[in-house]
Design an enzyme around this catalytic site. Structure first.
Site, short mmCIF file in Angstrom:
data_model
loop_
_atom_site.label_atom_id
_atom_site.label_comp_id
_atom_site.label_asym_id
_atom_site.label_seq_id
_atom_site.Cartn_x
_atom_site.Cartn_y
_atom_site.Cartn_z
N SER A 76 -4.21 6.05 0.22
CA SER A 76 -3.85 4.82 -0.58
C SER A 76 -2.95 5.05 -1.64
CB SER A 76 -5.14 4.00 -0.69
OG SER A 76 -4.75 2.73 -0.98
N ASN A 77 -2.92 3.95 -2.60
CA ASN A 77 -2.04 4.08 -3.67
C ASN A 77 -2.59 3.18 -4.73
OD1 ASN A 77 -1.19 1.24 -3.51
ND2 ASN A 77 -0.39 1.96 -1.59
N ARG A 78 -2.07 3.20 -5.83
CA ARG A 78 -2.73 2.82 -7.24
C ARG A 78 -2.71 1.33 -7.42
NH1 ARG A 78 -0.78 6.06 -12.22
NH2 ARG A 78 -2.28 4.62 -12.97
N SER A 79 -2.30 0.61 -6.30
CA SER A 79 -1.90 -0.75 -6.49
C SER A 79 -3.31 -1.43 -6.71
CB SER A 79 -1.28 -1.57 -5.32
OG SER A 79 -1.23 -3.10 -5.55
N ALA A 123 1.61 -2.86 -1.85
CA ALA A 123 2.18 -1.50 -1.81
C ALA A 123 2.06 -0.97 -0.62
CB ALA A 123 1.54 -0.81 -3.10
#
Ligand code: CTP
Ligand code: CA
Length: 226
Positions: free
Chosen positions: A33-36, A100
């Protein structure tokens, strides 16, 4: 009784917002995943609601509470997000793509939890490109629809944002310079540059995501002719 709407600049407009970050499953217990955090997208959905729009929020894995006064659809992966957008886009006048989205996903999802083996010191994960949802959805854009994308950049931000604006056939792009750790992601503050397809450019102060969302509504009202 709390007042849901304090304006009517977007009255009767159907407004689709995506927020959060997608997750791509690796095995039953792991994902990419990502930091959003979803904060920017949620602020945009609320700002649109407060200006009288009928809002649909597609939320990917945000831990924020559900905002009142809008339809909320929860998704996990890029594929789920794409399916929901495909259904919802044609019902809406405006799309703001703040989510994101993972650029790559595991080519295979392991059915069992991946084990670390005694005789292996490294493993490889094969990733394949995901669909560029925004680019594909923009191909379906009608004259009475307005599409806003985001650009997260760490280098040559303006140049790269303008390339995305063109390549994805957007009406407006919101440029986030994510190289500054004090703003963006989980912060309540952000600083963005709005670049519209008619060449107009405006950089905000470092300010709350709510304030940025309100400014975005003003730009959409000005630029969007139904
Ligand atoms: N986006 C999308 N589908 C993807 C990847 C991105 O719809 N598979 C959307 C994002 O929601 C955002 C815009 O495209 O509104 C730009 O995302 P960004 O990550 O900044 O750009 P990319 O086109 O993915 O290019 P790169 O990450 O290589 O800079
Ligand atoms: Ca990307």
């Amino acid at each position: 009784i709390a007042k849901m709407s304090d304006g009517n600049k977007l009255k009767d407009l159907n407004f689709l917002v995506t927020a959060g970050g997608t997750r791509e499953q690796i095995d039953p217990v792991r994902f990419i995943s990502n930091r959003s955090s979803g904060k920017m997208g949620y602020a945009i959905a609320k700002a649109a609601r407060d200006q009288g729009a009928n809002v649909t929020l597609i939320s990917a894995n945000s831990s924020l509470p559900d905002p009142r006064g809008m339809k909320i659809i929860k998704v996990n992966s890029v594929d789920e997000l794409q399916t929901e957008i495909l259904t919802e886009f044609k019902k809406n006048n405006v799309l703001v793509m703040a989510a994101a989205v993972s650029d790559f996903k595991p080519k295979k999802i392991a059915k069992q939890k991946i084990k670390k083996l005694d005789d292996e010191n490294s493993i490889s994960l094969v990733l394949e490109k995901t669909t560029d949802i925004l680019k594909e959805i923009s191909k379906l854009k009608k004259n009475n629809q307005y599409v806003v994308g985001f650009a997260a950049e760490t280098q040559s931000p303006e140049k790269n944002a303008k390339i995305k604006l063109k390549k994805k056939n957007l009406d407006l792009i919101v440029l986030n310079d994510v190289s500054n750790p004090k703003i963006g992601f989980n912060s309540d503050l952000n600083q963005v540059t709005f670049i519209s397809n008619n060449g107009i450019k405006k950089t905000t102060e470092v300010e709350t995501k709510d304030k940025i969302a309100t400014e975005l509504m003003d730009i959409i009202v000005t630029n969007f002719k139904d």
